[in-house]
Design a protein around this motif. Sequence first.
Motif, short mmCIF file in Angstrom:
data_model
loop_
_atom_site.label_atom_id
_atom_site.label_comp_id
_atom_site.label_asym_id
_atom_site.label_seq_id
_atom_site.Cartn_x
_atom_site.Cartn_y
_atom_site.Cartn_z
N GLU A 53 30.73 -49.05 55.57
CA GLU A 53 31.11 -48.48 54.28
C GLU A 53 31.56 -49.58 53.32
O GLU A 53 31.28 -49.53 52.14
N GLU A 54 32.27 -50.58 53.83
CA GLU A 54 32.76 -51.66 52.97
C GLU A 54 31.59 -52.42 52.34
O GLU A 54 31.59 -52.72 51.16
N ALA A 55 30.56 -52.69 53.14
CA ALA A 55 29.40 -53.40 52.63
C ALA A 55 28.65 -52.54 51.61
O ALA A 55 28.15 -53.05 50.63
N GLN A 56 28.62 -51.24 51.82
CA GLN A 56 27.95 -50.35 50.89
C GLN A 56 28.66 -50.37 49.54
O GLN A 56 28.02 -50.46 48.50
N VAL A 57 29.98 -50.31 49.53
CA VAL A 57 30.73 -50.32 48.28
C VAL A 57 30.52 -51.63 47.55
O VAL A 57 30.31 -51.66 46.34
N ARG A 58 30.52 -52.74 48.26
CA ARG A 58 30.32 -54.04 47.65
C ARG A 58 28.93 -54.13 47.02
O ARG A 58 28.78 -54.63 45.92
N LYS A 59 27.91 -53.63 47.72
CA LYS A 59 26.55 -53.68 47.20
C LYS A 59 26.40 -52.78 45.99
O LYS A 59 25.75 -53.14 45.02
N ILE A 60 27.01 -51.61 46.00
CA ILE A 60 26.91 -50.69 44.87
C ILE A 60 27.57 -51.30 43.64
O ILE A 60 27.06 -51.21 42.54
N LYS A 61 28.72 -51.95 43.80
CA LYS A 61 29.40 -52.56 42.66
C LYS A 61 28.57 -53.68 42.06
O LYS A 61 28.66 -53.95 40.87
N SER A 62 27.77 -54.35 42.86
CA SER A 62 27.01 -55.48 42.35
C SER A 62 25.71 -55.06 41.67
O SER A 62 25.12 -55.86 40.97
N THR A 63 25.24 -53.85 41.85
CA THR A 63 23.98 -53.42 41.23
C THR A 63 24.22 -52.14 40.45
O THR A 63 24.24 -51.04 41.00
N ASN A 64 24.41 -52.28 39.15
CA ASN A 64 24.69 -51.12 38.31
C ASN A 64 23.51 -50.16 38.24
O ASN A 64 23.69 -48.95 38.19
N ARG A 65 22.29 -50.69 38.24
CA ARG A 65 21.13 -49.80 38.18
C ARG A 65 21.08 -48.89 39.39
O ARG A 65 20.76 -47.72 39.27
N ALA A 66 21.37 -49.42 40.55
CA ALA A 66 21.35 -48.60 41.76
C ALA A 66 22.41 -47.52 41.70
O ALA A 66 22.18 -46.39 42.13
N VAL A 67 23.57 -47.83 41.14
CA VAL A 67 24.62 -46.83 41.00
C VAL A 67 24.15 -45.69 40.11
O VAL A 67 24.35 -44.51 40.44
N TYR A 68 23.51 -46.02 39.01
CA TYR A 68 23.04 -44.97 38.10
C TYR A 68 21.95 -44.13 38.74
O TYR A 68 21.93 -42.90 38.59
N VAL A 69 21.04 -44.75 39.46
CA VAL A 69 19.96 -44.01 40.11
C VAL A 69 20.53 -43.05 41.16
O VAL A 69 20.17 -41.88 41.22
N VAL A 70 21.43 -43.55 42.00
CA VAL A 70 22.02 -42.72 43.05
C VAL A 70 22.86 -41.60 42.45
O VAL A 70 22.78 -40.44 42.87
N SER A 71 23.66 -41.91 41.44
CA SER A 71 24.51 -40.89 40.81
C SER A 71 23.69 -39.81 40.13
O SER A 71 23.96 -38.62 40.30
N LEU A 72 22.70 -40.21 39.37
CA LEU A 72 21.88 -39.24 38.66
C LEU A 72 21.08 -38.38 39.63
O LEU A 72 21.00 -37.16 39.47
N SER A 73 20.51 -38.99 40.67
CA SER A 73 19.75 -38.22 41.65
C SER A 73 20.63 -37.23 42.39
O SER A 73 20.24 -36.08 42.61
N GLY A 74 21.83 -37.66 42.76
CA GLY A 74 22.75 -36.75 43.44
C GLY A 74 23.18 -35.60 42.56
O GLY A 74 23.24 -34.44 43.00
N ALA A 75 23.48 -35.89 41.30
CA ALA A 75 23.90 -34.83 40.37
C ALA A 75 22.77 -33.83 40.13
O ALA A 75 23.00 -32.61 40.12
N LEU A 76 21.55 -34.33 39.97
CA LEU A 76 20.42 -33.42 39.76
C LEU A 76 20.15 -32.58 41.00
O LEU A 76 19.79 -31.40 40.89
N ALA A 77 20.34 -33.15 42.18
CA ALA A 77 20.14 -32.38 43.41
C ALA A 77 21.16 -31.26 43.52
O ALA A 77 20.83 -30.14 43.92
N VAL A 78 22.41 -31.54 43.16
CA VAL A 78 23.46 -30.51 43.23
C VAL A 78 23.18 -29.40 42.22
O VAL A 78 23.24 -28.21 42.55
N VAL A 79 22.86 -29.78 40.99
CA VAL A 79 22.58 -28.76 39.96
C VAL A 79 21.35 -27.95 40.33
O VAL A 79 21.32 -26.73 40.16
N ASN A 80 20.33 -28.59 40.87
CA ASN A 80 19.09 -27.89 41.22
C ASN A 80 19.28 -26.92 42.38
O ASN A 80 18.54 -25.95 42.52
N SER A 81 20.28 -27.13 43.22
CA SER A 81 20.50 -26.24 44.35
C SER A 81 21.45 -25.09 44.04
O SER A 81 21.72 -24.28 44.93
N VAL A 82 21.93 -24.98 42.81
CA VAL A 82 22.76 -23.84 42.42
C VAL A 82 21.89 -22.59 42.45
O VAL A 82 20.77 -22.60 41.93
#
Length: 159
Positions: free
Chosen positions: A72-101
């Motif tokens: 988990e520590e390595a994952q957090v470090r990698k996410i902080k270093s790549t902003n694009r990946a954070v946005y892709v993961v966040s947006l995909s997760g949010a769309l998946a949650v909204v789509n499953s309502v």
Amino acid sequence: MVTGTATCRSDADCATHTAAASVCVTPSLENQTRFIRVTHLPSPNMLFVGYPPHLQYADLLTGLLWCHFRSEEAQVRKIKSTNRAVYVVSLSGALAVVNSVPCFALDGQWMLNALLEATLVGVVTDRQKRELIGFFLLLAGSALLAANVALGLWMVTAR
């Protein structure tokens, strides 16, 4: 496939590596598509089929996924270093949650129908009653989603 096969340029090359009859094949690729073997130590090799400039973006995401399995520590470090990946993961997760309502015209409608068919067949034997229960649940989910969107818009515009 990457490490267990020999490179061949003709059918004769394949015959030297195996006793069985072999045929040398190459992938049929479109105009600018390439078949690339990526060596990313210490991780195993990866095959990439696509437009080569896309490989630099794919490497960000695969690096994030490889890092996820380590710690988990390595994952957090990698996410902080790549902003694009954070946005892709966040947006995909949010769309998946909204789509499953459970709401009309979203995938949650079909998920709810499948859940009701799997769980209520023995309890509510009449199909029309099950569909009526599903309709009211979809109506409630749609109303909650609409209220949430309206409240969010109101909160943004009220500032």
